[in-house]
Design a protein around this motif. Sequence first.
Motif, PDB file in Angstrom:
ATOM      1  N   LYS A 101       0.834  -1.205   0.000  1.00 61.11           N
ATOM      2  CA  LYS A 101       0.000   0.000   0.000  1.00 61.11           C
ATOM      3  C   LYS A 101       0.869   1.255   0.000  1.00 61.11           C
ATOM      4  O   LYS A 101       0.582   2.235  -0.707  1.00 61.11           O
ATOM      5  CB  LYS A 101      -0.921   0.005   1.214  1.00 61.11           C
ATOM      6  N   ASP A 139      -3.909  -9.127   0.331  1.00 62.29           N
ATOM      7  CA  ASP A 139      -4.780  -8.917  -0.825  1.00 62.29           C
ATOM      8  C   ASP A 139      -5.076  -7.436  -1.041  1.00 62.29           C
ATOM      9  O   ASP A 139      -5.155  -6.975  -2.185  1.00 62.29           O
ATOM     10  CB  ASP A 139      -6.083  -9.702  -0.660  1.00 62.29           C
ATOM     11  N   GLU A 140      -5.241  -6.688   0.044  1.00 58.33           N
ATOM     12  CA  GLU A 140      -5.481  -5.254  -0.091  1.00 58.33           C
ATOM     13  C   GLU A 140      -4.272  -4.560  -0.716  1.00 58.33           C
ATOM     14  O   GLU A 140      -4.422  -3.647  -1.530  1.00 58.33           O
ATOM     15  CB  GLU A 140      -5.798  -4.638   1.275  1.00 58.33           C
ATOM     16  N   ILE A 142      -2.080  -5.978  -2.752  1.00 56.56           N
ATOM     17  CA  ILE A 142      -2.007  -6.387  -4.153  1.00 56.56           C
ATOM     18  C   ILE A 142      -2.968  -5.561  -4.994  1.00 56.56           C
ATOM     19  O   ILE A 142      -2.639  -5.120  -6.103  1.00 56.56           O
ATOM     20  CB  ILE A 142      -2.295  -7.897  -4.285  1.00 56.56           C
ATOM     21  N   GLU A 143      -4.160  -5.335  -4.497  1.00 56.53           N
ATOM     22  CA  GLU A 143      -5.132  -4.511  -5.219  1.00 56.53           C
ATOM     23  C   GLU A 143      -4.627  -3.079  -5.375  1.00 56.53           C
ATOM     24  O   GLU A 143      -4.849  -2.437  -6.407  1.00 56.53           O
ATOM     25  CB  GLU A 143      -6.482  -4.524  -4.491  1.00 56.53           C
ATOM     26  N   LYS A 146      -2.157  -2.647  -8.215  1.00 59.67           N
ATOM     27  CA  LYS A 146      -2.756  -2.800  -9.532  1.00 59.67           C
ATOM     28  C   LYS A 146      -3.203  -1.456 -10.106  1.00 59.67           C
ATOM     29  O   LYS A 146      -3.386  -1.319 -11.310  1.00 59.67           O
ATOM     30  CB  LYS A 146      -3.947  -3.760  -9.469  1.00 59.67           C
ATOM     31  N   ASP A 147      -3.373  -0.479  -9.225  1.00 62.38           N
ATOM     32  CA  ASP A 147      -3.859   0.837  -9.649  1.00 62.38           C
ATOM     33  C   ASP A 147      -2.744   1.766 -10.106  1.00 62.38           C
ATOM     34  O   ASP A 147      -3.015   2.906 -10.485  1.00 62.38           O
ATOM     35  CB  ASP A 147      -4.627   1.508  -8.502  1.00 62.38           C
ATOM     36  N   LYS A 169       1.618 -14.376  -5.794  1.00 64.31           N
ATOM     37  CA  LYS A 169       0.394 -13.587  -5.894  1.00 64.31           C
ATOM     38  C   LYS A 169       0.710 -12.127  -6.228  1.00 64.31           C
ATOM     39  O   LYS A 169      -0.114 -11.429  -6.816  1.00 64.31           O
ATOM     40  CB  LYS A 169      -0.382 -13.638  -4.570  1.00 64.31           C
TER      41      LYS A 169
END
Length: 224
Positions: A101, A139-140, A142-143, A146-147, A169
């Motif tokens: 993040k 997972d947060e 990784i998301e 992606k941005d 992942k």
Amino acid sequence: MWLCAVKTEAKQMDYIRRLPVYLLLDCSGSMSGEPIVAVNQGIKALISELKGDPKALETAYLSVITFDSSARQVTPLTELMLFKEPQLSTGGATALGGALKVLADCVKNEVRTTTDTQKGDWKPLVFLLTDGAPTDNIDEGIEAIKDVSIGNVIACGAGANANSNTLKKITNNVLMMNNLTAGDMAQFFAWVSDSIKVSSNSIDAKPGEAVQLPPPPQGFVIVP
């Protein structure tokens, strides 16, 4: 709150396109002792090596993000001649999701984008080093990444507790090294240095194309 230092810069109409390089380094309690000493020495050797390469010196900018029970940017994106090696210490858990993040936030704030008057920076290189499984929500993270636009993410798992499936992942570029010895760490940072130099010298010749990084050190395993 995820913290990212932001360096305000005057708008420039003409400048060298930078190659941003982000180091994400595990500083959890399991990295105490010889491993963190080797990491500090590795950063110092990395900077010394890059300063000897004219193209890297011209284009590469370096940032350090660390993670233990939380994540933070300890060194904002800085040109090599002004870079001061942080003295890293260890303790706590493994907030890898938080580090991703922070990375996403820093890329958004520090990497210049293309405008009508100037071309943006090259896509960042990211090198991740960890010796254990994340203790937060990966997972947060990784998301979040992606941005943002990133060139290559290379993850290195060190020691028996590193989980290659977790790292896969995040990125398809995963290396594993069996031990956390000073020798292994020195090899890793030497390879990072070589990768940055190759990237710095290739971006003008092959703009927009993926850069072929050098083969990893002997004894490191590429995870298929």
